[in-house]
Design a protein around this motif. Structure first.
Motif, mmCIF file in Angstrom:
data_model
loop_
_atom_site.group_PDB
_atom_site.id
_atom_site.type_symbol
_atom_site.label_atom_id
_atom_site.label_comp_id
_atom_site.label_asym_id
_atom_site.label_seq_id
_atom_site.Cartn_x
_atom_site.Cartn_y
_atom_site.Cartn_z
ATOM 1 N N VAL A 165 -14.550 20.555 12.674
ATOM 2 C CA VAL A 165 -15.777 20.695 12.234
ATOM 3 C C VAL A 165 -15.836 22.941 11.471
ATOM 4 N N PHE A 166 -15.696 23.008 10.333
ATOM 5 C CA PHE A 166 -16.010 24.401 10.242
ATOM 6 C C PHE A 166 -17.467 24.721 9.138
ATOM 7 N N GLY A 167 -16.783 25.774 8.249
ATOM 8 C CA GLY A 167 -17.708 26.230 7.277
ATOM 9 C C GLY A 167 -17.994 25.507 5.831
ATOM 10 N N GLY A 168 -17.359 24.165 5.452
ATOM 11 C CA GLY A 168 -17.369 23.595 4.406
ATOM 12 C C GLY A 168 -16.208 24.170 3.218
ATOM 13 N N GLY A 169 -16.076 26.251 3.226
ATOM 14 C CA GLY A 169 -15.255 25.994 2.336
ATOM 15 C C GLY A 169 -14.192 25.785 2.269
ATOM 16 N N GLY A 170 -13.796 26.158 0.510
ATOM 17 C CA GLY A 170 -12.490 25.432 0.157
ATOM 18 C C GLY A 170 -11.686 26.630 0.441
ATOM 19 N N VAL B 212 -13.770 26.065 14.079
ATOM 20 C CA VAL B 212 -13.047 26.905 13.847
ATOM 21 C C VAL B 212 -14.116 27.900 13.058
ATOM 22 N N PHE B 213 -13.792 28.837 13.049
ATOM 23 C CA PHE B 213 -14.915 29.951 12.477
ATOM 24 C C PHE B 213 -13.102 30.647 12.291
ATOM 25 N N CYS B 214 -13.281 31.132 10.501
ATOM 26 C CA CYS B 214 -12.960 32.179 9.984
ATOM 27 C C CYS B 214 -12.557 32.426 8.628
ATOM 28 N N GLY B 215 -11.896 33.568 8.549
ATOM 29 C CA GLY B 215 -12.180 34.228 6.894
ATOM 30 C C GLY B 215 -12.258 33.362 5.566
ATOM 31 N N SER B 216 -13.410 34.059 4.957
ATOM 32 C CA SER B 216 -13.357 32.711 3.317
ATOM 33 C C SER B 216 -12.827 33.868 2.230
#
Length: 199
Positions: A48-53, A17-21
């Motif tokens: 699977v994602f960019g890791g940020g919470g 998933v690609f999406c905003g931080s």
């Protein structure tokens, strides 16, 4: 873009998933992110994602965690304090660079979902879209077009085609879903079709 099978502990298919931080200007984006994470697990997918919470990415991951799904987060070292990793049961991989982060995310993904986001989301989408155009992978790419968020991007892609910088078939490389429910139907149908293919 071969699958890194050692990166996630489940044999279930994955959606990257690609999406905003950040959460964006419309609460509908946050609600969609939460709903998407819940539906992923209900349909048998892991994340699977960019890791940020933080932001929408954090909302997706938290919803996946609450629903009992597996999570693989991949984050570069320098972003660990800007986008602190989600504090849930998940595997977090720390990379040296953004390029390595993207390569590992892409390799671990069976599918790609693009929810509202900014430049980082656009960068990730452009890379997997270009990879599909170059026939480096055939993984489904779905733009989740909440409240027509991606209409300007779709118009730009049409402009590329109209001006001769891309062939008309590139538009067939992406799916556009107006809701998270519609997006999940696409992923589920593709997974079912692949499962029926002879080994």
């Amino acid at each position: 873009m071969n699958r890194m099978t050692t990166e996630i502990s489940s044999a279930r298919p994955t959606i990257c998933v690609f999406c905003g931080s950040s959460h964006g200007a419309d609460p509908a984006y946050t609600e969609a992110a939460r709903r998407f994470g819940t539906l992923m697990v209900a349909h048998g997918f892991d994340l699977v994602f960019g890791g940020g919470g933080v932001g929408l990415m954090g909302e997706v991951a938290l919803s996946v965690s609450k629903a009992g799904g597996n999570i693989l987060g991949i984050i570069p070292t320098f972003l660990r304090y800007v986008e602190p990793p989600l504090k849930v049961a998940s595997k977090i991989v720390v990379t040296d660079s953004m390029n390595e982060r993207k390569a590992r995310m892409f390799a671990a993904a069976d599918n790609f979902a693009v929810l509202p986001g900014g430049l980082g989301t656009l960068d990730e989408f452009a890379e997997v879209f270009t990879g599909a155009q170059l026939r480096l992978h055939t993984k489904p790419i779905v733009l989740v077009n909440i409240k027509n968020y991606f209409d300007p991007l779709l118009a730009l892609i049409d402009h590329f085609v109209a001006q001769g910088f891309a062939g008309a078939p590139v538009t067939e490389l992406i799916h556009v879903a107006p809701t998270v429910e519609d997006a999940m139907k696409i992923f589920a149908a593709r997974h079912t079709a692949r499962a029926k293919q002879p080994a």
